[in-house]
Design an enzyme around this catalytic site. Structure first.
Site: not given
Ligand code: ARG
Length: 707
Positions: A86, A223, A643
């Protein structure tokens, strides 16, 4: 401002045993308190103190800031970088077309030549960090009123930046506040701008579970994505993109480990947490809940429903809006989850009780007497919260929510002005044709729906003047008004010169619209800044008082997108008496996977069903459990920006990458709940397994020392 805000950070240095703060914390590395280091060793950390920051092989040397919004880690002598899928999402998306859809199909560059350059991607290495608070104090920083301090900091930053660049032109320096501005640190970075895409799994795996599983445990998302840093062939230093650049050769990189982890093992993340508010007052938390999170979630919900409808109907639209949607949805869901936790954990009440203790401490010691004032704080927040609510509605409605709104902001807030410098009448701006990036039908639907929604949520006095036009000339029909804007305004005539000194300029309906929304923004901003500086000052005192009261304990500063270490253990999660384990297995994804409709969040290609259903995972299976482990939990303290952070074992080897937090503790940005807060990581063995069996990426596995 008052000269002697004499803070006692003695606790940061002293003390041998931690009590309340064990595990919690995002620590700066260069001045890691001995007490924290000792606790890490007790948990199973085996490296010497200088193995973190100062030594030749210090861990911090392999950790990067990825593109200014994520973290990552260098994993090979040829500058290979791991970050989250991501985090690489926008780069991957930008190379994707309906014909070559790397987003859906994944991507593997079989040679250096096939690695794909990315215009807007960069990585930063931290070079050095130091506390300059006393220097700034001597220069008079704290004698200035609080709203004049950031300009002062900027000027010092300019001077220091010049000095550092004179020594080494590839360096950059940044000064940031810590401990709510009670301290300031200067950090030096080296940025590399030629960063190329090397490998990514298909989105079905990289974003497995999509928005449904986002912020959730259990998890099976793979991821990660892989990039490479390129450097100047002569100096091995930073260089703008050139086909002649060569892979960067770092002095230090992190080694992947196939050894895995057991419950209770030491685990550490190092990365770039963006922002937390752990010192925030109970009043501030209430404002966050009611005036930021709640309206943000509401407006985004309206917008996202429309986006989704259009994206499902047309593949090309889906590609255009993939990142925009994910970005919006991420903090939509976070806002909902955070508010739920603020209430269910009872965070405001806990904070109020804590403030009572501070008050009692203040009464008995006189510390910050006449400065920290809870009644005043209450009054100030009461003055701001209503306006803040409107402001969030304004921002979520009008800021960057459609191409039209983006252009409206750009034309007023500055874009590149062309034409002769000395002849204002001949100066103009041009919007490039960027029709690849947006879709008119989706954009118009969103714009009209959000206009209507805004009116339903704020007082009439906060409506931009164009609402009267909508009523008068368009019979209250927002869609018609939006059609008219897209059709008639010069803002939407890409490639055409817009002469803003011409008479017709201000009569253009789009320019008029831009000025109307800006009028409201200016009013809101004025009202907010009138109280904000006093609030900021009170919050700074509150932080100061807390640290003073608890001077026996080390304290970390709130996250501010500088490098932090967070240590803890591999740890399972137990929600409401239900054990949720600490890792997921291949069986769990096989059970969950769907075929058919690729818009279903659990969709995966047949090959993935096959690969994840394998009988034998070879060296990628865990030696203790015999299972193929996919994602795992630690109690490391992380937030957005982390992340892609490497997760290290006690020897500094790579166990995986942090990629999410869990639903049960989404309030951890304001209060770290030791029982519920978890970091969700993707297991390095899962990453390597797909790199091997799906990607057949032998050259990368060799480079990583796995094959
Ligand atoms: N919640 C995670 C973050 O803020 C992943 C975000 C991306 N994934 C998604 N399904 N939008 O780093």
């Amino acid at each position: 401002m008052k000269k002697k805000t004499s803070i006692l950070f003695a606790g940061m240095m002293a003390l041998s045993t931690l009590q309340a703060n064990a595990d919690e914390g995002m620590w700066t590395l260069y001045n890691l308190p001995d007490a924290v280091y000792n606790q890490m060793k007790e948990y199973g950390f085996n490296l010497p103190y200088d193995g973190l920051y100062s030594g030749d092989n210090a861990i911090m040397k392999s950790v990067i800031n990825f593109s200014g919004y994520c973290s990552g880690v260098v994993v090979s002598p040829d500058g290979l970088v791991f970050t989250n899928h991501h985090c690489g999402f926008e780069a991957i998306r930008s190379h994707s077309t309906v014909e070559h859809d790397y987003m859906l199909n994944g991507f593997y560059a079989k040679s250096f030549e096939e690695e794909l350059p990315n215009e807007d991607t960069f990585v930063s290495f931290m070079v050095e960090q130091k506390d300059i608070t006393e220097e700034l104090r001597k220069k008079g920083l704290y004698d200035l009123p609080i709203d004049k301090q950031s300009a002062f900091i900027d000027s010092v930053e300019n001077v220091m930046s010049k000095d550092i660049k004179a020594q080494d032109s590839t360096l950059r320096l940044e000064i940031k506040p810590y401990y709510e501005g009670n301290k300031f640190y200067a950090t030096t970075y080296r940025d590399f701008n030629d960063v190329r895409l090397v490998f990514t799994v298909p989105k079905s795996m990289g974003k497995y579970g999509g928005e449904t599983d986002n912020w959730m445990w259990p998890r099976q998302t793979c991821d990660y994505s892989v990039f490479r840093i390129y450097a100047d062939p002569k100096t091995n230093g930073p260089a703008a993109y050139s086909k002649d650049n060569v892979p960067y050769h770092p002095k230090h990189w992190s080694k992947v480990s196939l050894d895995g982890y057991k419950e209770g093992d030491f685990a550490m993340t190092v990365g770039y947490p963006g922002s937390t508010s752990r010192y925030l007052s109970s009043y501030g938390i209430k404002e966050r809940r009611d005036a930021q999170n709640a309206p943000r979630a509401q407006v985004r919900g309206v917008k996202q429903d429309i986006m989704q409808r259009h994206m499902r109907a047309d593949e090309a639209v889906r590609i255009k809006y993939d990142s925009k949607f994910a970005q919006s949805s991420n903090y939509w869901k976070n806002s909902i989850g955070m508010n739920k936790c603020i209430d269910s954990i009872g965070i405001i009440r806990q904070k109020q009780e804590f403030e009572q203790r501070i008050k009692a401490y203040q009464d008995s010691t006189g510390y910050l007497k006449g400065k920290l004032d809870f009644d005043k704080m209450k009054e100030l927040y009461a003055k701001r919260i209503g306006t803040y609510y409107v402001y969030t509605n304004w921002a979520e409605t009008f800021r960057n929510t459609s191409e039209f709104n983006t252009r409206a902001a750009r034309i007023l807030n500055g874009m590149e002005v062309k034409g002769p410098k000395d002849k204002p009448a001949k100066q103009y701006v041009v919007f490039d044709d960027n029709s690849k990036e947006w879709d008119e039908a989706l954009d118009k639907d969103v714009m009209a729906a959000l206009m209507k929604n805004y009116r339903e949520h704020v007082d009439a006095k906060h409506l931009p003047a164009f609402y009267a036009t909508v009523d008068k000339d368009f019979g209250g029909d927002y869609a018609k008004y939006v059609d008219y804007l897209y059709d008639k305004s010069i803002l939407m005539k890409s490639g055409k010169k817009i002469f803003f000194n011409k008479k017709g300029y201000k009569n253009d309906p789009g320019v008029q619209y831009a000025m109307d929304i800006k009028d409201i923004f200016d009013q809101l901003k004025e009202q907010i800044t009138a109280v904000s500086k006093d609030i900021e000052q009170q919050e700074r005192y509150l932080c100061d008082a807390k640290i003073r009261m608890e001077m026996d304990l080390p304290h970390y500063s709130d996250a501010n997108f500088t490098m932090r270490l967070s240590y803890g253990q591999v740890k399972n999660l137990n929600v409401g008496g239900k054990p949720a384990g600490y890792y997921t297995t291949a069986e769990s994804i096989v059970e969950k996977m769907k075929t058919g409709d690729k818009f279903v969040d659990y969709y995966a290609e047949p090959i993935m069903h096959e690969l994840m259903g394998a009988k034998d995972f070879g060296k990628y299976a865990d030696k203790t459990t015999g299972k193929m482990q996919l994602c795992f939990l630690t109690n490391n303290d992380i937030t957005g920006g982390n992340s892609g952070s490497p997760m290290f074992d006690g020897n500094g080897n790579l166990l995986g990458l942090a990629f999410d937090g869990n639903w049960d503790s989404l309030s951890s940005d304001i209060h770290f709940d030791r029982v519920l807060a978890r970091c969700i990581g993707v297991d390095i063995r899962y990453m390597l397994y797909l790199m091997d069996k799906w990607g057949h990426a032998d050259r990368l596995l060799k480079e990583l020392g796995v094959k």
